[in-house]
Motif scaffolding. Structure first.
Motif, short mmCIF file in Angstrom:
data_model
loop_
_atom_site.label_atom_id
_atom_site.label_comp_id
_atom_site.label_asym_id
_atom_site.label_seq_id
_atom_site.Cartn_x
_atom_site.Cartn_y
_atom_site.Cartn_z
N ALA A 15 -3.24 -2.25 16.36
CA ALA A 15 -3.09 -2.70 14.98
C ALA A 15 -1.64 -3.10 14.73
O ALA A 15 -0.74 -2.63 15.41
CB ALA A 15 -3.50 -1.61 14.00
N ALA A 16 -1.45 -3.96 13.72
CA ALA A 16 -0.09 -4.39 13.36
C ALA A 16 0.02 -4.54 11.85
O ALA A 16 -0.96 -4.85 11.16
CB ALA A 16 0.27 -5.70 14.04
N PHE A 17 1.24 -4.33 11.34
CA PHE A 17 1.55 -4.46 9.92
C PHE A 17 2.81 -5.30 9.82
O PHE A 17 3.86 -4.91 10.33
CB PHE A 17 1.77 -3.07 9.31
CG PHE A 17 1.65 -3.03 7.81
CD1 PHE A 17 2.46 -3.81 6.99
CD2 PHE A 17 0.74 -2.20 7.20
CE1 PHE A 17 2.36 -3.77 5.61
CE2 PHE A 17 0.62 -2.15 5.82
CZ PHE A 17 1.44 -2.93 5.04
N SER A 18 2.73 -6.43 9.17
CA SER A 18 3.85 -7.36 9.16
C SER A 18 5.04 -6.82 8.36
O SER A 18 4.89 -6.00 7.46
CB SER A 18 3.43 -8.70 8.57
OG SER A 18 3.18 -8.56 7.19
N TRP A 19 6.23 -7.35 8.69
CA TRP A 19 7.45 -6.94 8.00
C TRP A 19 7.40 -7.34 6.53
O TRP A 19 7.96 -6.67 5.67
CB TRP A 19 8.67 -7.57 8.67
CG TRP A 19 8.73 -9.06 8.51
CD1 TRP A 19 8.12 -9.99 9.27
CD2 TRP A 19 9.43 -9.76 7.48
NE1 TRP A 19 8.39 -11.24 8.79
CE2 TRP A 19 9.20 -11.13 7.71
CE3 TRP A 19 10.23 -9.37 6.41
CZ2 TRP A 19 9.73 -12.12 6.89
CZ3 TRP A 19 10.78 -10.34 5.60
CH2 TRP A 19 10.52 -11.70 5.84
N SER A 20 6.69 -8.43 6.23
CA SER A 20 6.60 -8.92 4.85
C SER A 20 5.68 -8.06 3.99
O SER A 20 5.70 -8.14 2.76
CB SER A 20 6.09 -10.36 4.84
OG SER A 20 4.75 -10.39 5.29
N GLY A 21 4.85 -7.26 4.66
CA GLY A 21 3.89 -6.44 3.93
C GLY A 21 2.63 -7.19 3.55
O GLY A 21 1.75 -6.62 2.89
N ARG A 22 2.52 -8.45 3.96
CA ARG A 22 1.39 -9.27 3.52
C ARG A 22 0.26 -9.36 4.54
O ARG A 22 -0.83 -9.80 4.20
CB ARG A 22 1.87 -10.68 3.19
CG ARG A 22 2.71 -10.76 1.93
CD ARG A 22 2.87 -12.19 1.47
NE ARG A 22 3.78 -12.93 2.34
CZ ARG A 22 5.07 -13.07 2.08
NH1 ARG A 22 5.61 -12.52 1.02
NH2 ARG A 22 5.84 -13.77 2.89
N SER A 23 0.52 -8.93 5.77
CA SER A 23 -0.49 -9.12 6.81
C SER A 23 -0.70 -7.88 7.64
O SER A 23 0.26 -7.20 8.02
CB SER A 23 -0.07 -10.26 7.74
OG SER A 23 0.11 -11.46 7.03
N THR A 24 -1.96 -7.63 7.95
CA THR A 24 -2.32 -6.63 8.94
C THR A 24 -3.33 -7.27 9.88
O THR A 24 -3.98 -8.26 9.54
CB THR A 24 -2.93 -5.37 8.32
OG1 THR A 24 -4.09 -5.74 7.55
CG2 THR A 24 -1.94 -4.65 7.42
N TYR A 25 -3.45 -6.68 11.06
CA TYR A 25 -4.42 -7.20 12.03
C TYR A 25 -4.87 -6.04 12.89
O TYR A 25 -4.06 -5.17 13.23
CB TYR A 25 -3.81 -8.29 12.90
CG TYR A 25 -4.85 -9.05 13.70
CD1 TYR A 25 -5.16 -8.69 15.01
CD2 TYR A 25 -5.55 -10.12 13.13
CE1 TYR A 25 -6.13 -9.36 15.73
CE2 TYR A 25 -6.51 -10.80 13.85
CZ TYR A 25 -6.79 -10.42 15.14
OH TYR A 25 -7.75 -11.10 15.85
N TYR A 26 -6.15 -6.03 13.23
CA TYR A 26 -6.72 -4.94 14.01
C TYR A 26 -7.48 -5.48 15.21
O TYR A 26 -8.11 -6.54 15.14
CB TYR A 26 -7.69 -4.12 13.15
CG TYR A 26 -7.03 -3.42 11.98
CD1 TYR A 26 -6.91 -4.05 10.75
CD2 TYR A 26 -6.51 -2.14 12.12
CE1 TYR A 26 -6.29 -3.41 9.67
CE2 TYR A 26 -5.90 -1.49 11.06
CZ TYR A 26 -5.79 -2.14 9.84
OH TYR A 26 -5.18 -1.50 8.79
N ALA A 27 -7.46 -4.72 16.28
CA ALA A 27 -8.33 -5.01 17.41
C ALA A 27 -9.77 -4.81 16.96
O ALA A 27 -10.07 -3.95 16.11
CB ALA A 27 -8.00 -4.09 18.58
#
Length: 126
Positions: free
Chosen positions: A49-61
Motif C-alpha cells: 500500500a502507499a499514501f501520497s505526500w499530498s494526502g490525496r492518493s492511496t493505492y493498494y495491492a
C-alpha cells in the motif's frame, strides 16, 4: 541519520486484526510518499500500500484491497497499516519505505524508494 522503525508485528489468528506503525526520523516528513511492502518466506518482496505526500492518493495491492488501510499522521512522523481479516497468506515481514514527493498512481517501484525500515514480522496462524 534517517531511520524508519516499524513496530506492531506479532502472531495473530486468521480473521484477526493488527495495526503496524512506522515512525520516521525524516525532515519534511509531509513531503514524502510512504509505502508498505512485505516479503513472505521464500518469496520476493512485494508492494502492499502507499499514501501520497499530498494526502490525496492511496493505492493498494489487489491482494489486500478492502482489508488493509494505510494512514499517516504528519504531526507524529508516523505511517500506519491497519490490517483486518488477516489470512495465513499475509504472513510476512512488513517494511515501510519513503520516497520524496513521489506520485502514487499504482504499484510503487521498490527501487524508487529513498529510505527503508528494517521490517516487522507478522505471522497469521490458521
Amino acid at each position: 541519520q534517517v531511520q524508519l522503525v516499524e513496530s506492531g508485528g506479532r502472531l495473530v489468528q486468521a480473521g484477526g486484526s493488527l495495526r503496524l506503525s512506522c515512525k520516521a526520523s525524516l525532515r519534511a516528513f509531509s513531503s514524502y510518499t510512504l509505502a508498505w511492502f512485505r516479503q513472505a518466506p521464500g518469496k520476493e518482496r512485494e508492494f502492499v500500500a502507499a499514501f501520497s505526500w499530498s494526502g490525496r492518493s492511496t493505492y493498494y495491492a489487489d491482494s489486500v484491497k478492502g482489508r488493509f488501510t494505510i494512514s499517516r499522521d504528519n504531526a507524529k512522523n508516523t505511517v500506519y497499516l491497519q490490517m483486518n481479516s488477516l489470512k495465513p497468506e499475509d504472513t510476512a515481514v512488513y517494511y515501510c519505505a519513503a520516497d520524496w514527493t513521489a506520485q502514487v498512481m499504482g504499484v510503487m517501484p521498490q527501487d524508487g524508494m529513498d529510505y527503508w525500515g528494517e521490517g516487522t514480522l507478522v505471522t497469521v496462524s490458521s
